[in-house]
Design an enzyme around this catalytic site. Structure first.
Site, mmCIF file in Angstrom:
data_model
loop_
_atom_site.group_PDB
_atom_site.id
_atom_site.type_symbol
_atom_site.label_atom_id
_atom_site.label_comp_id
_atom_site.label_asym_id
_atom_site.label_seq_id
_atom_site.Cartn_x
_atom_site.Cartn_y
_atom_site.Cartn_z
ATOM 1 N N CYS A 48 47.969 36.697 33.011
ATOM 2 C CA CYS A 48 46.860 37.541 32.536
ATOM 3 C C CYS A 48 47.052 37.920 31.073
ATOM 4 C CB CYS A 48 46.758 38.799 33.388
ATOM 5 S SG CYS A 48 45.347 39.828 32.925
ATOM 6 N N CYS A 52 48.228 45.538 30.165
ATOM 7 C CA CYS A 52 48.554 46.710 30.987
ATOM 8 C C CYS A 52 50.084 46.841 31.113
ATOM 9 C CB CYS A 52 47.913 46.594 32.361
ATOM 10 S SG CYS A 52 46.178 46.087 32.287
ATOM 11 N N CYS A 55 52.077 46.106 34.487
ATOM 12 C CA CYS A 55 51.720 44.999 35.381
ATOM 13 C C CYS A 55 52.644 43.787 35.291
ATOM 14 C CB CYS A 55 50.288 44.562 35.131
ATOM 15 S SG CYS A 55 49.709 43.387 36.384
ATOM 16 N N CYS A 92 41.369 42.616 51.370
ATOM 17 C CA CYS A 92 41.126 42.809 49.943
ATOM 18 C C CYS A 92 41.686 41.615 49.169
ATOM 19 C CB CYS A 92 41.818 44.076 49.451
ATOM 20 S SG CYS A 92 41.483 45.522 50.480
ATOM 21 N N CYS A 123 36.902 43.493 50.392
ATOM 22 C CA CYS A 123 37.020 44.162 49.094
ATOM 23 C C CYS A 123 37.547 43.135 48.105
ATOM 24 C CB CYS A 123 37.977 45.351 49.175
ATOM 25 S SG CYS A 123 38.142 46.233 47.604
ATOM 26 N N CYS A 183 35.748 51.087 45.202
ATOM 27 C CA CYS A 183 37.097 51.558 45.451
ATOM 28 C C CYS A 183 37.708 51.722 44.066
ATOM 29 C CB CYS A 183 37.879 50.540 46.269
ATOM 30 S SG CYS A 183 39.624 50.987 46.420
ATOM 31 N N ARG A 255 43.422 56.508 49.628
ATOM 32 C CA ARG A 255 44.504 55.614 50.065
ATOM 33 C C ARG A 255 45.787 55.865 49.278
ATOM 34 N NH1 ARG A 255 42.287 51.358 48.898
ATOM 35 N NH2 ARG A 255 41.191 51.321 50.854
#
Ligand code: DTB
Length: 308
Positions: A48, A52, A55, A92, A123, A183, A255
């Site tokens: 990616c 971030c 991550c 998900c 999801c 979410c 969650r």
């Protein structure tokens, strides 16, 4: 709309008063002895270009995780069947990257239809999407789109510089406009203060529509990332955040997401009392280990909680 000062006052009230207030909201709006279970699958992992700091999948971190092959439809469906057998009601699917490529998008659309046909909720989390993509996902029957705000608006640029929190809110608004449930949530343990955490929860509570699902993660410190040595979150502050999320968003299902693998049973029990009503079930999250499945089943039994 509740002010920052009022939210902070709630957060800082005596711990047991906060728990009592949150549990009172919880039992008015939810069945307190039921825990919703979701299972995650990383359909495309790594490589990616976003930065971030937390991550494993960012090429800008020292995690050496190049882009891996995309799962094929058969392996996605097999994973969804396993998730159902574990007791999950929602499957998900996540893909790495700033936004989905056309190839990934088509695959996910196909997967949504097939996973739904198994009787599971769906999801998806795949970064920024536009109006046309949201309309297509809705037409495929997608139940939830996951898109986190991660942290407070003030702290956001300390964690991510390749996009802004406004970009995130724009995508959330697009998703909600198309009638897909959102979410959303964030990560505690990025070096932020309790004020940042309160601001993040207020931001979530003040979206155009209140989110149906709120994902609260405790940072899983991944070696090689810039946050590998971030300070631990005080466990009681974590519980306070769950409680404040419950009070500010009474109807959302909250969650406890990543980070449960290093939480004691007692800490998780406090989170459930404070208003958490959902977990991830299964051995892995996206790249990091999840809580042990057998231990989860035992914990549910010991607390007389049923998975739904
Ligand atoms: C969310 O808030 N947590 C999930 C889901 N949304 C996509 C992801 C957790 C990932 C944990 C770190 C990892 O597996 O690499």
């Amino acid at each position: 709309m509740i002010s920052f000062e009022a939210a902070k006052e709630k957060f800082e009230q005596p711990f047991f008063s906060l728990l009592y207030e949150a549990h009172t909201v919880h039992i008015k709006n939810h069945e307190p002895n039921k825990i919703q279970a979701s299972t995650l699958l990383s359909v495309q992992t790594g490589g990616c270009c976003e930065d971030c700091a937390y991550c494993a999948q960012s090429i800008r971190n020292g995690t050496k995780m190049p882009k891996q092959a995309i799962c094929d439809i058969a392996s996605i469906i097999a994973a969804a069947r396993r998730a159902k057998a574990l007791g999950s009601s929602r499957f998900c699917m996540g893909t790495s990257g700033r936004a989905p490529t056309p190839e990934i998008f088509e695959l996910i659309c196909e997967a949504i239809k097939e996973v739904k046909a198994l009787g599971l909720e769906t999801c998806v989390t795949m970064g920024m999407i536009d109006d046309a993509q949201a309309a297509k996902l809705k037409a495929c029957g997608l139940d939830f789109y996951n898109h986190n705000v991660d942290t407070s608006p003030e702290y956001y640029s300390k964690v991510i510089t390749t996009r802004t929190i406004e970009d995130r809110i724009r995508t959330i608004n697009i998703v909600q406009t198309h009638g897909i449930k959102v979410c959303t949530g964030g990560i505690l343990g990025l070096g932020e203060t309790n004020d940042d955490r309160i601001k993040m929860l207020l931001l979530l509570a003040n979206l155009n529509e209140p989110p149906a699902s709120v994902s609260i993660n405790r940072l899983v410190k991944i070696p090689g990332t810039r946050l590998e040595a971030a300070p631990d979150v005080d466990p009681f502050d974590f519980v306070r955040c769950i409680a404040l999320a419950r009070i500010l968003m009474p109807t959302a299902v909250v969650r406890i997401s990543a980070g449960r693998e290093s939480m004691s049973d007692e800490l998780q029990a406090l989170c459930f009392f404070a208003g958490a009503g959902s977990i991830f079930l299964g051995e892995v999250l996206l790249t990091a280990p999840n809580a042990d499945f057998d231990a989860d089943v035992k914990l549910m039994e010991r607390l007389n909680l049923t998975l739904a």
